[in-house]
Design an enzyme around this catalytic site. Sequence first.
Site, PDB file in Angstrom:
ATOM      1  N   CYS A 113       0.811  -1.235   0.000  1.00 22.36           N
ATOM      2  CA  CYS A 113       0.000   0.000   0.000  1.00 22.36           C
ATOM      3  C   CYS A 113       0.838   1.276   0.000  1.00 22.36           C
ATOM      4  CB  CYS A 113      -0.965  -0.003   1.175  1.00 22.36           C
ATOM      5  SG  CYS A 113      -2.111  -1.389   1.116  1.00 22.36           S
ATOM      6  N   HIS A 241      -3.563   7.251   2.698  1.00 19.89           N
ATOM      7  CA  HIS A 241      -3.872   5.936   2.118  1.00 19.89           C
ATOM      8  C   HIS A 241      -5.243   5.513   2.640  1.00 19.89           C
ATOM      9  CE1 HIS A 241      -3.985   1.807   1.161  1.00 19.89           C
ATOM     10  NE2 HIS A 241      -3.696   1.387   2.373  1.00 19.89           N
ATOM     11  N   ASN A 271     -10.141   0.028  -0.194  1.00 19.57           N
ATOM     12  CA  ASN A 271      -8.682   0.157  -0.119  1.00 19.57           C
ATOM     13  C   ASN A 271      -8.103  -0.450  -1.396  1.00 19.57           C
ATOM     14  OD1 ASN A 271      -5.970  -0.288   0.342  1.00 19.57           O
ATOM     15  ND2 ASN A 271      -6.219  -0.961   2.458  1.00 19.57           N
TER      16      ASN A 271
HETATM   17  O1  UT7 Z   1      -3.794  -1.290   3.393  1.00 17.87           O
HETATM   18  C1  UT7 Z   1      -2.855  -1.809   4.307  1.00 17.87           C
HETATM   19  C2  UT7 Z   1      -3.223  -1.379   5.624  1.00 17.87           C
HETATM   20  N1  UT7 Z   1      -4.417  -2.081   6.061  1.00 17.87           N
HETATM   21  C3  UT7 Z   1      -5.058  -1.602   7.079  1.00 17.87           C
HETATM   22  O2  UT7 Z   1      -4.653  -0.569   7.545  1.00 17.87           O
HETATM   23  C4  UT7 Z   1      -6.199  -2.369   7.691  1.00 17.87           C
HETATM   24  C5  UT7 Z   1      -6.163  -2.147   9.165  1.00 17.87           C
HETATM   25  N2  UT7 Z   1      -7.139  -2.878   9.910  1.00 17.87           N
HETATM   26  C6  UT7 Z   1      -8.461  -2.578   9.858  1.00 17.87           C
HETATM   27  O3  UT7 Z   1      -8.891  -1.735   9.112  1.00 17.87           O
HETATM   28  C7  UT7 Z   1      -9.357  -3.271  10.838  1.00 17.87           C
HETATM   29  O4  UT7 Z   1      -8.587  -3.977  11.762  1.00 17.87           O
HETATM   30  C8  UT7 Z   1     -10.383  -4.227  10.195  1.00 17.87           C
HETATM   31  C9  UT7 Z   1     -11.406  -3.428   9.427  1.00 17.87           C
HETATM   32  C10 UT7 Z   1      -9.658  -5.214   9.269  1.00 17.87           C
HETATM   33  C11 UT7 Z   1     -11.101  -5.005  11.293  1.00 17.87           C
HETATM   34  O5  UT7 Z   1     -11.744  -4.081  12.153  1.00 17.87           O
HETATM   35  P1  UT7 Z   1     -11.560  -4.188  13.735  1.00 17.87           P
HETATM   36  O6  UT7 Z   1     -12.403  -3.159  14.305  1.00 17.87           O
HETATM   37  O7  UT7 Z   1     -10.091  -4.176  14.026  1.00 17.87           O
HETATM   38  O8  UT7 Z   1     -12.196  -5.595  14.032  1.00 17.87           O
HETATM   39  P2  UT7 Z   1     -11.544  -6.853  14.738  1.00 17.87           P
HETATM   40  O9  UT7 Z   1     -10.616  -7.554  13.811  1.00 17.87           O
HETATM   41  O10 UT7 Z   1     -11.038  -6.466  16.087  1.00 17.87           O
HETATM   42  O11 UT7 Z   1     -12.825  -7.697  14.952  1.00 17.87           O
HETATM   43  C12 UT7 Z   1     -13.902  -7.262  15.806  1.00 17.87           C
HETATM   44  C13 UT7 Z   1     -15.047  -8.241  15.625  1.00 17.87           C
HETATM   45  C14 UT7 Z   1     -14.598  -9.681  15.703  1.00 17.87           C
HETATM   46  O12 UT7 Z   1     -15.634 -10.437  16.316  1.00 17.87           O
HETATM   47  P3  UT7 Z   1     -15.505 -10.843  17.852  1.00 17.87           P
HETATM   48  O13 UT7 Z   1     -14.254 -11.658  17.950  1.00 17.87           O
HETATM   49  O14 UT7 Z   1     -15.463  -9.563  18.598  1.00 17.87           O
HETATM   50  O15 UT7 Z   1     -16.766 -11.645  18.053  1.00 17.87           O
HETATM   51  C15 UT7 Z   1     -14.482 -10.074  14.248  1.00 17.87           C
HETATM   52  O16 UT7 Z   1     -14.644 -11.463  14.052  1.00 17.87           O
HETATM   53  O17 UT7 Z   1     -15.616  -8.064  14.329  1.00 17.87           O
HETATM   54  C16 UT7 Z   1     -15.603  -9.311  13.640  1.00 17.87           C
HETATM   55  N3  UT7 Z   1     -15.422  -9.038  12.225  1.00 17.87           N
HETATM   56  C17 UT7 Z   1     -16.456  -8.826  11.398  1.00 17.87           C
HETATM   57  N4  UT7 Z   1     -17.780  -8.804  11.598  1.00 17.87           N
HETATM   58  C18 UT7 Z   1     -18.567  -8.548  10.549  1.00 17.87           C
HETATM   59  C19 UT7 Z   1     -14.271  -8.958  11.521  1.00 17.87           C
HETATM   60  N5  UT7 Z   1     -14.531  -8.672  10.226  1.00 17.87           N
HETATM   61  C20 UT7 Z   1     -15.873  -8.607  10.124  1.00 17.87           C
HETATM   62  C21 UT7 Z   1     -16.765  -8.347   9.072  1.00 17.87           C
HETATM   63  N6  UT7 Z   1     -18.089  -8.332   9.321  1.00 17.87           N
HETATM   64  N7  UT7 Z   1     -16.330  -8.109   7.812  1.00 17.87           N
END
Ligand code: UT7
Length: 328
Positions: A113, A241, A271
């Site tokens: 990225c 980004h 993204n």
């Molecule tokens: O381009 C390179 C750089 N990339 C980035 O900068 C991406 C950085 N990371 C992110 O943007 C975020 O971490 C994500 C969008 C990927 C995930 O968001 P988050 O708020 O960090 O969620 P999480 O991984 O902590 O997950 C929270 C909850 C989990 O459920 P539990 O364990 O709390 O029951 C996940 O399983 O949300 C769940 N979850 C989802 N639920 C519905 C994860 N993805 C999804 C989804 N839909 N797509």
Amino acid sequence: MSHRGAVILGVGASLPRRVVTNDDLAARLDTSDAWIRSRTGIGARRWVEPGTTTSDLAVDAGARALRSAGLSAVDAVVVATTTPDRSCPAIAPAVAARLGLVGVAAHDVAAVCTGFLYGLANAVGLLACGAARTVLLIAAESFSTILDPDDRGTAVIFGDGAGAVVLGEGEGAEEGAVGPCVLGSDGGGADLIQVPAGERYFRMSGKEVFRAAVERMTEAGLAALARAGLGPDDVDHLAPHQANQRICDAVARGLGIDGSRVLADLDVVGNTAAASIPVLLADAAAHGRLGAGDRVLAVAFGGGLTWGAVTLVWPDVVADFGVLAGEG
Ligand code: UT7
């Protein structure tokens, strides 16, 4: 560090035709439009049709940038991509040839990225070392081709697209001028964003990446401002980004740039990895949100881990922003 200058002479971007909405994804994955919007800011993304390659997007964006610059030829082509049509050779020579540019310098840059900003530094270097007087820099991705369709943590985030700029020699504060580039990496985090060796699909440790992205983009942005002799109040637009709206908001806060000055398009493109910043800039310029003489701070973070930042004075050009024709 002293630095010899470059100016942007033309800007283009190309998106695939197919729009994939959050509801489209929620129809086959355990996710929802509400979750995706509130946790990422993404409302839709565009994905290529089967058979369309990163090169196809790169050629279209490149042709648009050349048209915007009023040029039919350049001395060098640099392509930043994470998703080359094949792993060897680089796609830049083939992209150049399809643009009618046989015989020019051409190579790829791999910085995920952060690819556009690493590519920009490469392009400025080609000008500074005398290898070229004009360079076409294209950042292009068909990230959908490496997404695991069953991984809701990545499938909802990434989109396809390409953005391009034509660069020529130039100095200082004139319109189009590129400021000093800030780049960095930390291979200790190489496993956080990867396609594991021998595997087909992209994997990301979202939470760790989130934290590192905020910290590194903020640091890099502050460093780029300092090297350019500018403060946050001198910036008309932050072009972060397009990783996640919550990441962009946190970086803007850390830099002291209020939300009204932050450009965004991830609600409609997601993204797009290396292509993210040039697609964002071309979109903003083509739709009147960015004008000649505006000062932009671009910041990026990605796999490697890699990060970077640069200041730009927006050029007096008509950005050529459009959809890839003849797909599917
Ligand atoms: O381009 C390179 C750089 N990339 C980035 O900068 C991406 C950085 N990371 C992110 O943007 C975020 O971490 C994500 C969008 C990927 C995930 O968001 P988050 O708020 O960090 O969620 P999480 O991984 O902590 O997950 C929270 C909850 C989990 O459920 P539990 O364990 O709390 O029951 C996940 O399983 O949300 C769940 N979850 C989802 N639920 C519905 C994860 N993805 C999804 C989804 N839909 N797509």
